[in-house]
Write a protein that holds these residues in place. Structure first.
Motif, PDB file in Angstrom:
ATOM      1  N   GLU A  30       2.015  15.426   3.360  1.00  0.00           N
ATOM      2  CA  GLU A  30       2.551  16.789   3.284  1.00  0.00           C
ATOM      3  C   GLU A  30       3.764  16.855   2.359  1.00  0.00           C
ATOM      4  OE1 GLU A  30       3.308  18.159   7.276  1.00  0.00           O
ATOM      5  OE2 GLU A  30       1.327  17.492   7.940  1.00  0.00           O
ATOM      6  N   LYS A  31       4.536  15.775   2.282  1.00  0.00           N
ATOM      7  CA  LYS A  31       5.776  15.762   1.508  1.00  0.00           C
ATOM      8  C   LYS A  31       5.710  14.895   0.247  1.00  0.00           C
ATOM      9  CE  LYS A  31       8.963  16.649   5.300  1.00  0.00           C
ATOM     10  NZ  LYS A  31       9.452  17.938   4.872  1.00  0.00           N
ATOM     11  N   PHE A  32       4.782  13.933   0.225  1.00  0.00           N
ATOM     12  CA  PHE A  32       4.714  12.958  -0.862  1.00  0.00           C
ATOM     13  C   PHE A  32       3.307  12.862  -1.425  1.00  0.00           C
ATOM     14  CE2 PHE A  32       7.979  11.518   2.115  1.00  0.00           C
ATOM     15  CZ  PHE A  32       9.062  11.318   1.278  1.00  0.00           C
ATOM     16  N   GLU A  33       3.204  12.396  -2.657  1.00  0.00           N
ATOM     17  CA  GLU A  33       1.904  12.017  -3.204  1.00  0.00           C
ATOM     18  C   GLU A  33       1.712  10.543  -2.867  1.00  0.00           C
ATOM     19  OE1 GLU A  33      -0.403  11.459  -7.423  1.00  0.00           O
ATOM     20  OE2 GLU A  33       1.166  12.991  -7.317  1.00  0.00           O
ATOM     21  N   ILE A  34       0.718  10.265  -2.047  1.00  0.00           N
ATOM     22  CA  ILE A  34       0.491   8.917  -1.544  1.00  0.00           C
ATOM     23  C   ILE A  34      -0.438   8.139  -2.478  1.00  0.00           C
ATOM     24  CG2 ILE A  34      -0.609   7.618   0.325  1.00  0.00           C
ATOM     25  CD1 ILE A  34       0.507   9.700   2.251  1.00  0.00           C
ATOM     26  N   ILE A  35      -0.019   6.919  -2.809  1.00  0.00           N
ATOM     27  CA  ILE A  35      -0.839   6.017  -3.614  1.00  0.00           C
ATOM     28  C   ILE A  35      -1.180   4.823  -2.731  1.00  0.00           C
ATOM     29  CG2 ILE A  35      -0.925   4.563  -5.663  1.00  0.00           C
ATOM     30  CD1 ILE A  35       1.185   6.509  -6.872  1.00  0.00           C
ATOM     31  N   PRO A  36      -2.436   4.736  -2.256  1.00  0.00           N
ATOM     32  CA  PRO A  36      -2.805   3.637  -1.368  1.00  0.00           C
ATOM     33  C   PRO A  36      -2.946   2.313  -2.123  1.00  0.00           C
ATOM     34  CG  PRO A  36      -4.612   5.244  -1.557  1.00  0.00           C
ATOM     35  CD  PRO A  36      -3.509   5.697  -2.444  1.00  0.00           C
ATOM     36  N   VAL A  37      -2.485   1.239  -1.491  1.00  0.00           N
ATOM     37  CA  VAL A  37      -2.597  -0.101  -2.057  1.00  0.00           C
ATOM     38  C   VAL A  37      -2.989  -1.087  -0.971  1.00  0.00           C
ATOM     39  CG1 VAL A  37      -0.869   0.321  -3.881  1.00  0.00           C
ATOM     40  CG2 VAL A  37      -0.134  -0.646  -1.697  1.00  0.00           C
ATOM     41  N   ALA A  80       0.434  -8.928  -5.270  1.00  0.00           N
ATOM     42  CA  ALA A  80       1.792  -8.381  -5.293  1.00  0.00           C
ATOM     43  C   ALA A  80       2.137  -7.868  -6.691  1.00  0.00           C
ATOM     44  CB  ALA A  80       2.800  -9.444  -4.845  1.00  0.00           C
ATOM     45  N   GLU A  81       1.780  -8.635  -7.699  1.00  0.00           N
ATOM     46  CA  GLU A  81       2.050  -8.226  -9.091  1.00  0.00           C
ATOM     47  C   GLU A  81       1.298  -6.937  -9.437  1.00  0.00           C
ATOM     48  OE1 GLU A  81       4.119  -9.309 -11.361  1.00  0.00           O
ATOM     49  OE2 GLU A  81       4.808 -11.159 -10.426  1.00  0.00           O
ATOM     50  N   GLN A  82       0.053  -6.833  -8.986  1.00  0.00           N
ATOM     51  CA  GLN A  82      -0.720  -5.627  -9.257  1.00  0.00           C
ATOM     52  C   GLN A  82      -0.121  -4.415  -8.533  1.00  0.00           C
ATOM     53  OE1 GLN A  82      -5.108  -6.203  -9.288  1.00  0.00           O
ATOM     54  NE2 GLN A  82      -4.580  -8.360  -9.036  1.00  0.00           N
ATOM     55  N   THR A  83       0.352  -4.632  -7.322  1.00  0.00           N
ATOM     56  CA  THR A  83       0.981  -3.546  -6.565  1.00  0.00           C
ATOM     57  C   THR A  83       2.265  -3.104  -7.257  1.00  0.00           C
ATOM     58  OG1 THR A  83       0.016  -4.376  -4.512  1.00  0.00           O
ATOM     59  CG2 THR A  83       1.896  -2.874  -4.305  1.00  0.00           C
ATOM     60  N   LEU A  84       3.053  -4.048  -7.727  1.00  0.00           N
ATOM     61  CA  LEU A  84       4.279  -3.710  -8.448  1.00  0.00           C
ATOM     62  C   LEU A  84       3.949  -2.910  -9.709  1.00  0.00           C
ATOM     63  CD1 LEU A  84       7.324  -3.871  -8.958  1.00  0.00           C
ATOM     64  CD2 LEU A  84       6.908  -6.089 -10.082  1.00  0.00           C
ATOM     65  N   TYR A  85       2.917  -3.310 -10.423  1.00  0.00           N
ATOM     66  CA  TYR A  85       2.510  -2.589 -11.625  1.00  0.00           C
ATOM     67  C   TYR A  85       2.199  -1.125 -11.294  1.00  0.00           C
ATOM     68  CZ  TYR A  85      -0.191  -1.058 -15.645  1.00  0.00           C
ATOM     69  OH  TYR A  85      -0.651  -0.340 -16.712  1.00  0.00           O
ATOM     70  N   ILE A  86       1.433  -0.914 -10.232  1.00  0.00           N
ATOM     71  CA  ILE A  86       1.065   0.444  -9.811  1.00  0.00           C
ATOM     72  C   ILE A  86       2.321   1.235  -9.436  1.00  0.00           C
ATOM     73  CG2 ILE A  86      -0.100   1.759  -7.981  1.00  0.00           C
ATOM     74  CD1 ILE A  86      -2.238  -0.558  -8.043  1.00  0.00           C
ATOM     75  N   ALA A  87       3.217   0.607  -8.697  1.00  0.00           N
ATOM     76  CA  ALA A  87       4.441   1.288  -8.271  1.00  0.00           C
ATOM     77  C   ALA A  87       5.286   1.694  -9.477  1.00  0.00           C
ATOM     78  CB  ALA A  87       5.247   0.387  -7.340  1.00  0.00           C
ATOM     79  N   LYS A  88       5.386   0.804 -10.454  1.00  0.00           N
ATOM     80  CA  LYS A  88       6.170   1.123 -11.654  1.00  0.00           C
ATOM     81  C   LYS A  88       5.496   2.218 -12.477  1.00  0.00           C
ATOM     82  CE  LYS A  88       8.793  -3.098 -12.422  1.00  0.00           C
ATOM     83  NZ  LYS A  88       9.040  -4.207 -13.344  1.00  0.00           N
ATOM     84  N   GLU A  89       4.187   2.152 -12.639  1.00  0.00           N
ATOM     85  CA  GLU A  89       3.461   3.176 -13.391  1.00  0.00           C
ATOM     86  C   GLU A  89       3.617   4.546 -12.744  1.00  0.00           C
ATOM     87  OE1 GLU A  89       1.393   3.176 -16.354  1.00  0.00           O
ATOM     88  OE2 GLU A  89       2.712   1.440 -16.598  1.00  0.00           O
ATOM     89  N   ALA A  90       3.666   4.576 -11.420  1.00  0.00           N
ATOM     90  CA  ALA A  90       3.799   5.835 -10.679  1.00  0.00           C
ATOM     91  C   ALA A  90       5.256   6.284 -10.558  1.00  0.00           C
ATOM     92  CB  ALA A  90       3.198   5.675  -9.286  1.00  0.00           C
ATOM     93  N   ASN A  91       6.168   5.393 -10.962  1.00  0.00           N
ATOM     94  CA  ASN A  91       7.595   5.661 -10.801  1.00  0.00           C
ATOM     95  C   ASN A  91       7.921   5.936  -9.331  1.00  0.00           C
ATOM     96  OD1 ASN A  91      10.177   5.771 -11.874  1.00  0.00           O
ATOM     97  ND2 ASN A  91      10.096   7.989 -12.152  1.00  0.00           N
ATOM     98  N   ALA A  92       7.305   5.157  -8.446  1.00  0.00           N
ATOM     99  CA  ALA A  92       7.490   5.323  -7.000  1.00  0.00           C
ATOM    100  C   ALA A  92       8.813   4.685  -6.573  1.00  0.00           C
ATOM    101  CB  ALA A  92       6.329   4.679  -6.244  1.00  0.00           C
ATOM    102  N   PRO A  93       9.685   5.458  -5.946  1.00  0.00           N
ATOM    103  CA  PRO A  93      10.974   4.906  -5.526  1.00  0.00           C
ATOM    104  C   PRO A  93      10.904   4.090  -4.241  1.00  0.00           C
ATOM    105  CG  PRO A  93      10.841   7.201  -4.895  1.00  0.00           C
ATOM    106  CD  PRO A  93       9.589   6.888  -5.668  1.00  0.00           C
ATOM    107  N   CYS A  94       9.783   4.247  -3.504  1.00  0.00           N
ATOM    108  CA  CYS A  94       9.695   3.545  -2.226  1.00  0.00           C
ATOM    109  C   CYS A  94       8.245   3.275  -1.857  1.00  0.00           C
ATOM    110  CB  CYS A  94      10.390   4.341  -1.126  1.00  0.00           C
ATOM    111  SG  CYS A  94       9.635   5.922  -0.759  1.00  0.00           S
ATOM    112  N   ALA A  95       8.108   2.447  -0.820  1.00  0.00           N
ATOM    113  CA  ALA A  95       6.790   2.077  -0.315  1.00  0.00           C
ATOM    114  C   ALA A  95       6.826   2.067   1.204  1.00  0.00           C
ATOM    115  CB  ALA A  95       6.394   0.702  -0.838  1.00  0.00           C
TER     116      ALA A  95
END
Length: 148
Positions: free
Chosen positions: A33-40, A78-93
């Motif tokens: 409802e508040k965030f765009e969720i990117i599942p990993v 872990a490296e792939q998850t970090l890549y996704i987080a950086k590409e999405a500019n996600a501040p948190c997980a």
């Protein structure tokens, strides 16, 4: 535009947990409802099958219950998850608590006895080292309060 956040897929009801099940958490699902969720799922990203033998961290390495060293698969995921987080500019997980990939603050002790120790999973540590804030599923309310 909603802030993008990384979320452990098992918390969203995806059957990617080691035993083929999930850790569905309605509070986590409600974050949509508040965030765009990117599942990993770092363990799946690392090429591990579903289901798979349970794993825990011992002496900085990840071992399956049968003794197989799975550290490289966990690091790759872990490296792939970090890549996704950086590409999405996600501040948190929001990551699965106690997991050898996603646990943050507490993880199982490597003896497969159910005992927990202070420590972080492989993915949680990498994300944290790259300035991505980590929340467990029990900390959803804290996350929402930070972004209101």
């Amino acid at each position: 535009m909603k802030t993008k956040i990384i979320v452990s897929a098992c918390l969203l009801g995806e059957n990617c947990k080691y035993n083929g099940g999930n850790n569905k958490c309605d509070d986590v699902i409600a974050l949509a409802e508040k965030f765009e969720i990117i599942p990993v799922c770092p363990e799946c990203f690392g090429g591990l099958p579903i289901p798979r033998v349970p794993s825990e961290i011992k002496d900085g390495r990840v071992y399956s219950k049968t003794g197989e060293d799975l550290t490289e698969a966990f690091l790759s995921g872990a490296e792939q998850t970090l890549y996704i987080a950086k590409e999405a500019n996600a501040p948190c997980a929001v990551l699965k608590e106690n997991s050898p990939s996603c646990g943050f603050g507490k993880i199982y002790d490597g003896t497969f006895s159910g005992n927990k120790i202070d420590g972080n999973g492989i993915t949680a540590q990498l994300l944290y080292d790259n300035e991505i804030q980590i929340f467990g599923e029990s900390q959803v309310k804290r996350l929402i309060n930070l972004y209101e």
